[in-house]
Design a protein around this motif. Structure first.
Motif, PDB file in Angstrom:
ATOM      1  N   GLY A 138       0.843  -1.156  -0.041  1.00 23.03           N
ATOM      2  CA  GLY A 138       0.006   0.175   0.122  1.00 23.03           C
ATOM      3  C   GLY A 138       1.053   1.259  -0.123  1.00 23.03           C
ATOM      4  N   THR A 139       2.037   1.276   0.013  1.00 17.47           N
ATOM      5  CA  THR A 139       3.080   2.348   0.112  1.00 17.47           C
ATOM      6  C   THR A 139       3.441   2.909  -1.420  1.00 17.47           C
ATOM      7  N   VAL A 140       3.913   3.980  -1.624  1.00 17.95           N
ATOM      8  CA  VAL A 140       4.512   4.398  -2.937  1.00 17.95           C
ATOM      9  C   VAL A 140       5.773   5.092  -2.746  1.00 17.95           C
ATOM     10  N   SER A 141       6.320   4.859  -1.364  1.00 15.99           N
ATOM     11  CA  SER A 141       7.760   5.371  -1.365  1.00 15.99           C
ATOM     12  C   SER A 141       8.727   4.291  -1.449  1.00 15.99           C
ATOM     13  N   ASP A 142      10.007   4.665  -1.446  1.00 12.64           N
ATOM     14  CA  ASP A 142      11.278   3.679  -1.827  1.00 12.64           C
ATOM     15  C   ASP A 142      11.024   2.248  -1.093  1.00 12.64           C
ATOM     16  N   PHE A 143      10.916   2.371   0.122  1.00  5.50           N
ATOM     17  CA  PHE A 143      10.503   1.201   0.803  1.00  5.50           C
ATOM     18  C   PHE A 143       9.249   0.908   1.535  1.00  5.50           C
ATOM     19  N   SER A 144       8.811  -0.010   2.125  1.00  3.31           N
ATOM     20  CA  SER A 144       7.555  -0.234   2.702  1.00  3.31           C
ATOM     21  C   SER A 144       7.561   0.706   4.075  1.00  3.31           C
ATOM     22  N   THR A 145       8.851   0.884   4.658  1.00  3.10           N
ATOM     23  CA  THR A 145       9.154   1.714   5.725  1.00  3.10           C
ATOM     24  C   THR A 145       9.252   3.272   5.487  1.00  3.10           C
ATOM     25  N   GLY A 146       9.176   3.631   4.367  1.00  2.00           N
ATOM     26  CA  GLY A 146       9.242   5.079   3.905  1.00  2.00           C
ATOM     27  C   GLY A 146      10.278   5.297   2.987  1.00  2.00           C
ATOM     28  N   SER A 147      11.037   6.404   3.010  1.00  5.11           N
ATOM     29  CA  SER A 147      11.752   6.715   2.132  1.00  5.11           C
ATOM     30  C   SER A 147      13.279   6.151   2.563  1.00  5.11           C
ATOM     31  N   SER A 148      13.309   5.538   3.804  1.00  5.93           N
ATOM     32  CA  SER A 148      14.738   5.014   4.185  1.00  5.93           C
ATOM     33  C   SER A 148      14.402   3.708   4.821  1.00  5.93           C
ATOM     34  N   LEU A 149      15.566   2.900   4.911  1.00  4.06           N
ATOM     35  CA  LEU A 149      15.126   1.616   5.413  1.00  4.06           C
ATOM     36  C   LEU A 149      15.986   1.511   6.857  1.00  4.06           C
ATOM     37  N   PRO A 150      15.139   1.282   7.945  1.00  4.93           N
ATOM     38  CA  PRO A 150      15.794   1.271   9.453  1.00  4.93           C
ATOM     39  C   PRO A 150      16.711   0.093   9.564  1.00  4.93           C
ATOM     40  N   LYS A 151      17.591   0.465  10.434  1.00  8.92           N
ATOM     41  CA  LYS A 151      18.891  -0.273  10.557  1.00  8.92           C
ATOM     42  C   LYS A 151      18.178  -1.828  11.023  1.00  8.92           C
ATOM     43  N   ALA A 152      17.115  -1.751  11.811  1.00  9.18           N
ATOM     44  CA  ALA A 152      16.664  -3.104  12.207  1.00  9.18           C
ATOM     45  C   ALA A 152      16.408  -4.193  10.815  1.00  9.18           C
ATOM     46  N   VAL A 216      13.330 -12.497 -13.627  1.00  6.07           N
ATOM     47  CA  VAL A 216      13.392 -11.475 -12.629  1.00  6.07           C
ATOM     48  C   VAL A 216      13.510 -11.966 -11.169  1.00  6.07           C
ATOM     49  N   SER A 217      14.691 -11.487 -10.405  1.00 11.82           N
ATOM     50  CA  SER A 217      14.598 -11.836  -8.982  1.00 11.82           C
ATOM     51  C   SER A 217      14.442 -10.346  -8.200  1.00 11.82           C
ATOM     52  N   ARG A 218      13.775 -10.385  -6.888  1.00 14.68           N
ATOM     53  CA  ARG A 218      13.607  -9.191  -6.508  1.00 14.68           C
ATOM     54  C   ARG A 218      13.768  -9.141  -5.129  1.00 14.68           C
ATOM     55  N   GLY A 219      14.045  -7.834  -4.288  1.00 12.80           N
ATOM     56  CA  GLY A 219      14.125  -7.922  -3.065  1.00 12.80           C
ATOM     57  C   GLY A 219      15.454  -7.597  -2.508  1.00 12.80           C
ATOM     58  N   GLY A 220      16.483  -7.768  -3.378  1.00 10.58           N
ATOM     59  CA  GLY A 220      18.002  -7.887  -2.647  1.00 10.58           C
ATOM     60  C   GLY A 220      18.179  -8.639  -1.729  1.00 10.58           C
ATOM     61  N   SER A 221      19.519  -8.619  -1.157  1.00 10.74           N
ATOM     62  CA  SER A 221      19.930  -9.670  -0.307  1.00 10.74           C
ATOM     63  C   SER A 221      20.424  -9.162   0.942  1.00 10.74           C
ATOM     64  N   ARG A 230      15.104  -1.495  -2.603  1.00  8.86           N
ATOM     65  CA  ARG A 230      14.185  -0.960  -2.684  1.00  8.86           C
ATOM     66  C   ARG A 230      12.924  -1.562  -3.323  1.00  8.86           C
ATOM     67  N   SER A 231      11.602  -1.346  -2.963  1.00  9.88           N
ATOM     68  CA  SER A 231      10.310  -1.978  -3.525  1.00  9.88           C
ATOM     69  C   SER A 231      10.601  -2.111  -5.163  1.00  9.88           C
ATOM     70  N   ALA A 232      10.732  -1.005  -6.020  1.00 12.43           N
ATOM     71  CA  ALA A 232      10.705  -0.960  -7.241  1.00 12.43           C
ATOM     72  C   ALA A 232      12.112  -1.497  -7.919  1.00 12.43           C
ATOM     73  N   ASN A 233      13.066  -2.050  -7.107  1.00 14.41           N
ATOM     74  CA  ASN A 233      14.574  -2.472  -7.721  1.00 14.41           C
ATOM     75  C   ASN A 233      14.103  -3.650  -8.330  1.00 14.41           C
ATOM     76  N   ARG A 234      14.766  -3.722  -9.709  1.00 15.87           N
ATOM     77  CA  ARG A 234      14.748  -4.823 -10.356  1.00 15.87           C
ATOM     78  C   ARG A 234      16.218  -5.583 -10.705  1.00 15.87           C
ATOM     79  N   LEU A 235      16.144  -6.985 -10.478  1.00 16.47           N
ATOM     80  CA  LEU A 235      17.230  -7.815 -10.458  1.00 16.47           C
ATOM     81  C   LEU A 235      17.078  -8.629 -11.793  1.00 16.47           C
ATOM     82  N   GLY A 236      17.981  -9.592 -11.993  1.00 16.49           N
ATOM     83  CA  GLY A 236      17.657 -10.705 -12.898  1.00 16.49           C
ATOM     84  C   GLY A 236      18.895 -11.600 -13.006  1.00 16.49           C
ATOM     85  N   MET A 237      18.632 -12.672 -13.457  1.00 12.66           N
ATOM     86  CA  MET A 237      19.543 -13.662 -13.341  1.00 12.66           C
ATOM     87  C   MET A 237      19.321 -14.746 -14.422  1.00 12.66           C
TER      88      MET A 237
END
Length: 674
Positions: A138-152, A216-221, A230-237
């Motif tokens: 439901g978010t439109v930001s870079d992450f579901s947590t907002g514009s940044s990703l908390p250290k947690a 396509v792979s998603r989500g980063g590691s 980021r939610s929109a970032n695209r990777l591939g293999m």
């Protein structure tokens, strides 16, 4: 639930309520209900993230359930018990509740098919749209947590040469608003779609392209910079690829019935390739040739969709049956960057300028260090390339493609050395023996002095082997024997008696009876199983420099290297002596050529690679601007070489193309002044 007109706030509320109704299947997987709805997919980023645009509205018309976490070792091994042997590979994922890794796309699909039969319900991989919809929650930001990703949420979010081993236990970071864990990190996740550019405009239940080269792979590691989470970032293999960075999660829903988009076609901004065999006219053997050096790395037009970055380096080159010269190199902002792509350019017969570059080979969001090209002389072009798991250039797999039509089309990339590890950093110097064996050198270590391995194919590229795969890195001392070539970035030639001769950078050896260091020479009498090391007569090769060693059509061996490192402060120790036509010697600096007529025993022709004309030049990459004149040639650069059937020698540095012949090399220059 099927109402796709719900606003984001309503979707958030609805999904939050739905998340409380999770179900658990027979493997203990928690499945989170996802409502039908609509969202904005992608981002407005440009440059290295341009594949995320355009932002487009996507409607998902049916609800589905998706795993709250990635599939774990215990869950996957209920299907494939043999996978337990891979637990702890490179130190990763040892426990039952850690995300399963070292899984190819086909293995992930096979698991879903097995689970479907076991459960009597349809399981599959998520489409790329379903994955991003669930990740955004439901978010439109870079992450579901907002514009940044908390250290947690972060583990080891950096490009490290030696990736830190961290636990991959699922659900150890907070869930997103819809109840999904590890959507930003932990391990990348396979998606159903073929990778390809987005289509503009609103879409309903998209499933990607009908075909492609990468999934396509998603989500980063756990081990990639935060921007790749980021939610929109695209990777591939490549579908066959597998590593410690990639796993998957499942969707419980029927397969979408949407028709896929047609396969993507890479636009070409150059004229179609001729398939007419070129009639080469041999140069006169006694007529010297040295043409004005020219740039082969040229910027594409601003309105052309060709990724072109600030650092263009590490070339390879081959001649084509139609008379074209084909050059490739990497383009990137950072040598350890995931944006690194391989570009190409052509010089057509009779043309005086290299064409606008085109993208030649790119696995999405993977580092592509190391490329080579070879024409076997019978119509087949070979392209070998390194492919990283992420950034840097240590853990590379080796991928091979071939072309039968002058490089107009290429075969599907094939992993010929599939393990991501050392000894796979491809060097632009593939060669062929008289028996037709292919020899591909590759750096054995990402550092400055780890030696060079070779890979052999006895069946025209179908299968490959490393003759000294288990050999430890030797000390490379004079007279010693080891399983690697001394020096990285090595040039390798096959001698007439079947032995292999190689010269490399670093691991320098003292000249006999002297404290002076020399470029190491390696000799193998068993096709690369073992090598014996001695000092060559040449000065060491330095950073920013890569030599080439080849056999000319006429028979002699040709070495092109550099006299010294241009940053050397002791001018008296720099440079090399060269002979002039009047018999005296003079000091010269920079790139030189050496020719041997007795299989490398002696090198009677050693010549500075300049025609004596004063000119300003720019070698690009680590070379930059320099002045060429009677006593100065290009000071450094990574070299690649091919010789066309007319006997013209074509030498590439990091940005420049030189053309000359053996007659010119044997012609002594006129007297030079200091």
């Amino acid at each position: 639930m099927a109402n796709t007109r719900l606003g984001l706030a309503a979707l958030l509320t609805l999904a939050s309520l739905a998340a409380r109704a999770q179900t658990v299947n027979s493997l203990g997987m928690k499945l989170v209900p996802v409502p039908a709805g609509a969202f904005y997919m992608g981002s407005e980023r440009e440059g290295k993230d341009a594949d995320e645009s355009p932002v487009h509205r996507v409607s998902l018309s049916s609800p589905f359930q998706m795993g709250a976490t990635e599939v774990t070792n215990a869950q996957y091994e209920a299907f494939d018990p043999q996978h337990k042997q891979l637990r702890g590979n490179r130190g990763f994922s040892t426990q039952d509740d850690e995300a399963v890794v070292f899984i190819s796309y086909a293995q992930a699909v096979a698991f879903c098919e097995w689970l479907s039969q076991k459960e009597g319900k349809p399981y599959r991989l998520p489409t790329e749209a379903e994955w991003e919809y669930a990740c955004r929650a439901g978010t439109v930001s870079d992450f579901s947590t907002g514009s940044s990703l908390p250290k947690a949420y972060q583990k080891n979010q950096a490009t490290d040469r030696n990736t830190a081993v961290v636990p991959l236990k699922v659900a150890q970071t907070p869930a997103n608003p819809w109840g999904f864990y590890d959507m930003h990190g932990n391990v990348e996740e396979w998606c159903l779609d073929w990778y390809g550019p987005y289509a503009a405009g609103e879409q309903r239940d998209p499933v990607g392209r009908a075909a492609g080269l990468y999934r396509v792979s998603r989500g980063g590691s756990f081990g990639t910079p935060v921007t790749f989470l980021r939610s929109a970032n695209r990777l591939g293999m490549l579908p066959e690829d597998k590593s410690w960075l990639v796993g998957f999660r499942v969707v419980q829903a029927a397969m979408p019935t949407t028709a896929p988009l047609p396969p993507a076609v890479t636009p070409s901004y150059n004229a179609p390739l001729s398939q007419q065999r070129y009639a080469w006219k041999p140069l006169a053997a006694d007529k010297p040739l040295f043409l004005e050096p020219q740039r082969y790395v040229n910027k594409p037009a601003c309105d052309h969709a060709v990724p072109f970055y600030s650092h263009n380096h590490q070339p390879a080159v081959a001649w084509c049956p139609n008379g074209d010269l084909l050059a490739i190199w990497f383009s990137t902002d950072e040598e350890s960057g995931r944006e690194m792509t391989v570009l190409s350019s052509r010089l057509r017969p009779g043309a005086t300028k290299w064409e606008e570059p085109a993208e030649f080979f790119k696995v999405p969001d993977r580092n592509m260090t190391g490329s080579s090209l070879l024409h076997d002389g019978k119509g087949t072009l070979f392209h070998m390339n390194g492919v990283e798991t992420d950034g840097d250039w240590q853990d590379l797999a080796m991928v091979l493609r071939t072309s039968q039509d002058n490089g107009a089309t290429w075969s599907t990339p094939r992993l010929v050395a599939p393990e991501h590890t050392k000894r796979h950093q491809v060097i632009g110097g593939m060669s062929q023996t008289k028996a037709g064996w292919l020899i591909q050198p590759a750096d054995a270590d990402p550092g400055p002095a780890g030696g060079t391995a070779i890979h052999l194919s006895k069946d025209h590229g179908k299968t490959w082997m490393n003759p000294a795969a288990e050999a430890a890195t030797p000390s490379f001392g004079a007279g010693e024997t080891g399983g690697l070539i001394a020096g990285i970035h090595a040039g390798v030639v096959t001698l007439k008696n079947g032995n292999l001769l190689a010269l490399g950078r670093k691991n320098d050896i003292k000249a006999p009876g002297s404290a002076e260091l020399r470029m190491p020479l390696s000799l193998s009498k068993d096709m690369g199983k073992t090598w014996t090391y001695t000092a060559s007569p040449f000065p060491p090769v330095w950073s920013g420099q890569r030599l080439v060693l080849t056999r000319l059509n006429e028979g002699p061996l040709l070495l092109v290297s550099f006299t010294h490192h241009p940053d050397e402060k002791d001018e008296a120790a720099a440079g090399m002596p060269f002979k002039a036509a009047d018999g005296h010697t003079y000091k010269g600096y920079g790139m030189y050529a050496a020719v041997s007529f007795d299989e490398g025993k002696t090198w009677p022709v050693i010549k500075l690679l300049t025609d004596g004309k004063a000119r300003y030049m720019n070698g690009g990459a680590w070379t930059g601007a320099f002045e060429m004149d009677q006593t100065h040639a290009e000071p450094k650069g990574y070299l690649a070489i091919t010789q066309t059937p007319d006997n013209t020698i074509h030498l590439l540095s990091s940005s420049l193309h030189y053309q000359f012949n053996l007659a010119w090399l044997k012609q002594l220059p006129t007297a030079a002044t200091q």
